[in-house]
Motif scaffolding. Structure first.
Motif, PDB file in Angstrom:
ATOM      1  N   ASN A  31       0.816  -1.221   0.000  1.00 12.13           N
ATOM      2  CA  ASN A  31       0.000   0.000   0.000  1.00 12.13           C
ATOM      3  C   ASN A  31       0.852   1.275   0.000  1.00 12.13           C
ATOM      4  O   ASN A  31       0.609   2.216   0.769  1.00 12.13           O
ATOM      5  N   ILE A  33       0.843   3.398  -2.282  1.00 13.66           N
ATOM      6  CA  ILE A  33       0.080   4.461  -2.929  1.00 13.66           C
ATOM      7  C   ILE A  33      -1.362   4.393  -2.472  1.00 13.66           C
ATOM      8  O   ILE A  33      -1.819   3.369  -1.944  1.00 13.66           O
ATOM      9  N   ASP A  34      -2.092   5.480  -2.671  1.00 17.18           N
ATOM     10  CA  ASP A  34      -3.517   5.503  -2.395  1.00 17.18           C
ATOM     11  C   ASP A  34      -4.277   4.867  -3.558  1.00 17.18           C
ATOM     12  O   ASP A  34      -3.700   4.553  -4.608  1.00 17.18           O
ATOM     13  N   SER A  36      -5.685   5.528  -6.216  1.00 13.54           N
ATOM     14  CA  SER A  36      -5.778   6.579  -7.224  1.00 13.54           C
ATOM     15  C   SER A  36      -5.182   6.081  -8.519  1.00 13.54           C
ATOM     16  O   SER A  36      -4.115   5.462  -8.529  1.00 13.54           O
ATOM     17  N   ASP A  38      -3.993   7.955 -10.882  1.00 13.51           N
ATOM     18  CA  ASP A  38      -2.772   8.711 -11.136  1.00 13.51           C
ATOM     19  C   ASP A  38      -1.598   8.132 -10.362  1.00 13.51           C
ATOM     20  O   ASP A  38      -0.487   7.993 -10.899  1.00 13.51           O
ATOM     21  N   ASP A  39      -1.822   7.795  -9.100  1.00  8.90           N
ATOM     22  CA  ASP A  39      -0.737   7.220  -8.289  1.00  8.90           C
ATOM     23  C   ASP A  39      -0.278   5.890  -8.868  1.00  8.90           C
ATOM     24  O   ASP A  39       0.919   5.581  -8.893  1.00  8.90           O
ATOM     25  N   PHE A  40      -1.243   5.078  -9.321  1.00  7.55           N
ATOM     26  CA  PHE A  40      -0.873   3.785  -9.901  1.00  7.55           C
ATOM     27  C   PHE A  40      -0.084   3.972 -11.197  1.00  7.55           C
ATOM     28  O   PHE A  40       0.857   3.225 -11.476  1.00  7.55           O
ATOM     29  N   TYR A  41      -0.468   4.971 -11.974  1.00  6.34           N
ATOM     30  CA  TYR A  41       0.262   5.255 -13.220  1.00  6.34           C
ATOM     31  C   TYR A  41       1.730   5.548 -12.924  1.00  6.34           C
ATOM     32  O   TYR A  41       2.637   4.968 -13.537  1.00  6.34           O
ATOM     33  N   TYR A  42       1.986   6.454 -11.980  1.00  3.24           N
ATOM     34  CA  TYR A  42       3.367   6.831 -11.680  1.00  3.24           C
ATOM     35  C   TYR A  42       4.137   5.677 -11.034  1.00  3.24           C
ATOM     36  O   TYR A  42       5.325   5.485 -11.303  1.00  3.24           O
ATOM     37  N   LEU A  43       3.467   4.905 -10.181  1.00  2.85           N
ATOM     38  CA  LEU A  43       4.142   3.769  -9.554  1.00  2.85           C
ATOM     39  C   LEU A  43       4.515   2.721 -10.597  1.00  2.85           C
ATOM     40  O   LEU A  43       5.645   2.206 -10.601  1.00  2.85           O
ATOM     41  N   SER A  44       3.583   2.372 -11.477  1.00  2.00           N
ATOM     42  CA  SER A  44       3.859   1.353 -12.493  1.00  2.00           C
ATOM     43  C   SER A  44       4.923   1.828 -13.473  1.00  2.00           C
ATOM     44  O   SER A  44       5.775   1.039 -13.908  1.00  2.00           O
ATOM     45  N   ASN A  70     -11.004   4.395 -14.946  1.00  3.05           N
ATOM     46  CA  ASN A  70     -10.660   5.418 -13.963  1.00  3.05           C
ATOM     47  C   ASN A  70     -11.686   5.503 -12.836  1.00  3.05           C
ATOM     48  O   ASN A  70     -11.352   5.795 -11.700  1.00  3.05           O
TER      49      ASN A  70
END
Length: 389
Positions: A31, A33-34, A36, A38-44, A70
């Motif tokens: 966990n 990221i939240d 979100s 957008d958060d998943f995009y940047y993490l991946s 989304n």
């Protein structure tokens, strides 16, 4: 779900591995990221993509796979702040836009210096101060036919100078071409010659020599046949060229395949006193334009690639660059290139039908002696014929 996402990235020819995929899963389990999108995009992207040159491929693959999903990440019902800000921006009619005053470059910069001394607080939606929205020529997010963008994102593309940190991406030289016709068009420029060591079998000569030798094998060798055309490609990157990344990457990839003796450099909007080869390090690793002009021989073919869409000040005015105060106008540097290398062209990814509506394109075409061609198959064929004369 994420297993299929992994294979989507592989299909997009992004060099991802199982190890990177497991790193993404571990981060999700902990966990970091939240909930979100957008958060998943940047993490991946952080865990799966190791080279910025593949960011555009990742964006396309991500959008393709998660299209319409989304809402599943939407845990906050509040109205997005971006929507509220855009809603507050003033909407002007075409008559109102046409009525806005154009300062001219010198007056524009003088007026900006005055406002920087007078203004003490943030402003939004006005017509005088530096702010957002509104019709002032200074700030961002507003509407003015000619202004200085300070921070924020551009929208109307009418700024004559941009004050913000800018990051561009290198063009991907390994991009899969949408059509091989680009390569076919570029091959018109090839000029083959046999040079170097004799390390290739000359089959026809060997047969002839063996026959003349009463059937006793007489092997003949010859140098490898290579394309000895020398090409220098100068590519506009960032700003309005973001709209043409896909087509430019196709050209760049095809050119690196067809022309073994090819060098390239990047510039932004117009050529000035330095160029660069790596957009992530363009402020640290600069190549003086004078050195480039002196390094290559006059028989080098020079290919400019850019949409030539900018403020005319950037071409004709010292200090007109959107990023810094260049001592000499871009037109001076373009003139030096056309003088040093008689064989030159400009490839423009903008549709040819729109050229008449861009003042800067008319200026560049004149400086290029009308050697501007559209970045289409037909345009490439005409361009290669021009360079071959």
């Amino acid at each position: 779900m994420l297993i299929d996402f992994f294979f989507t990235l592989k299909d997009a020819k992004i060099p991802v591995s199982i190890k990177e995929f497991l790193t993404l899963l571990e981060a999700m389990q902990k966990n970091v990221i939240d909930a979100s999108m957008d958060d998943f995009y940047y993490l991946s992207r952080l865990t799966m993509v190791k080279d910025e040159a593949h960011f555009d491929k990742f964006d396309r693959a991500f959008a393709q796979y998660f299209k319409g999903i989304n809402g599943a990440f939407d845990t906050n019902s509040a109205i997005p702040m971006d929507w509220l800000i855009k809603r507050m921006e003033r909407e002007l009619s075409e008559e109102q836009k046409a009525a806005l005053q154009k300062f001219g470059y010198d007056k524009l910069m003088d007026r900006l210096n005055e406002l920087l001394k007078e203004q003490k607080e943030r402003h939004e939606g006005g017509s005088k101060w530096i702010g957002t929205g509104g019709t002032s020529p200074f700030g961002n997010g507003g509407t003015n036919p000619e202004g200085v963008r300070i921070g924020g994102k551009g929208g109307n593309r009418t700024a004559v100078k941009v004050w913000e940190a800018r990051a561009y991406k290198d063009y991907d030289s390994e991009r899969e071409l949408g059509t091989r016709n680009i390569k076919v068009a570029l091959r018109r420029l090839r000029k083959f010659a046999r040079q170097g060591h004799e390390d290739e079998l000359a089959l026809d000569q060997t047969i002839r020599a063996t026959a003349n030798n009463a059937g006793f094998l007489d092997i003949k060798m010859q140098p490898e046949r290579k394309n000895n055309i020398k090409v220098l490609m100068l590519l506009d990157v960032g700003g309005t060229m973001d709209d043409h990344i896909e087509r430019t990457e196709e050209l760049f990839s095809a050119s690196k395949t067809e022309f073994k003796n090819m060098e390239f450099f990047y510039f932004h909007n117009c050529v000035y006193d330095y160029l660069w080869k790596n957009n992530r390090r363009r402020n640290a690793e600069r190549f003086p334009t004078w050195d480039v002009l002196r390094k290559y021989t006059p028989d080098t073919k020079v290919i400019f690639v850019g949409d030539a869409t900018m403020s005319p000040y950037e071409i004709l005015q010292p200090g007109g660059s959107v990023e810094y105060n260049n001592e000499e106008a871009g037109a001076e540097w373009l003139g030096r290139f056309t003088h040093a290398f008689p064989k030159f062209i400009w490839l423009n990814p903008e549709p040819e039908g729109l050229w008449q509506y861009r003042q800067s394109i008319a200026v560049i075409r004149q400086l290029m002696n009308n050697r501007m061609f559209p970045l289409t198959i037909e345009g490439l064929e005409r361009a290669m014929r021009m360079l071959s004369k």
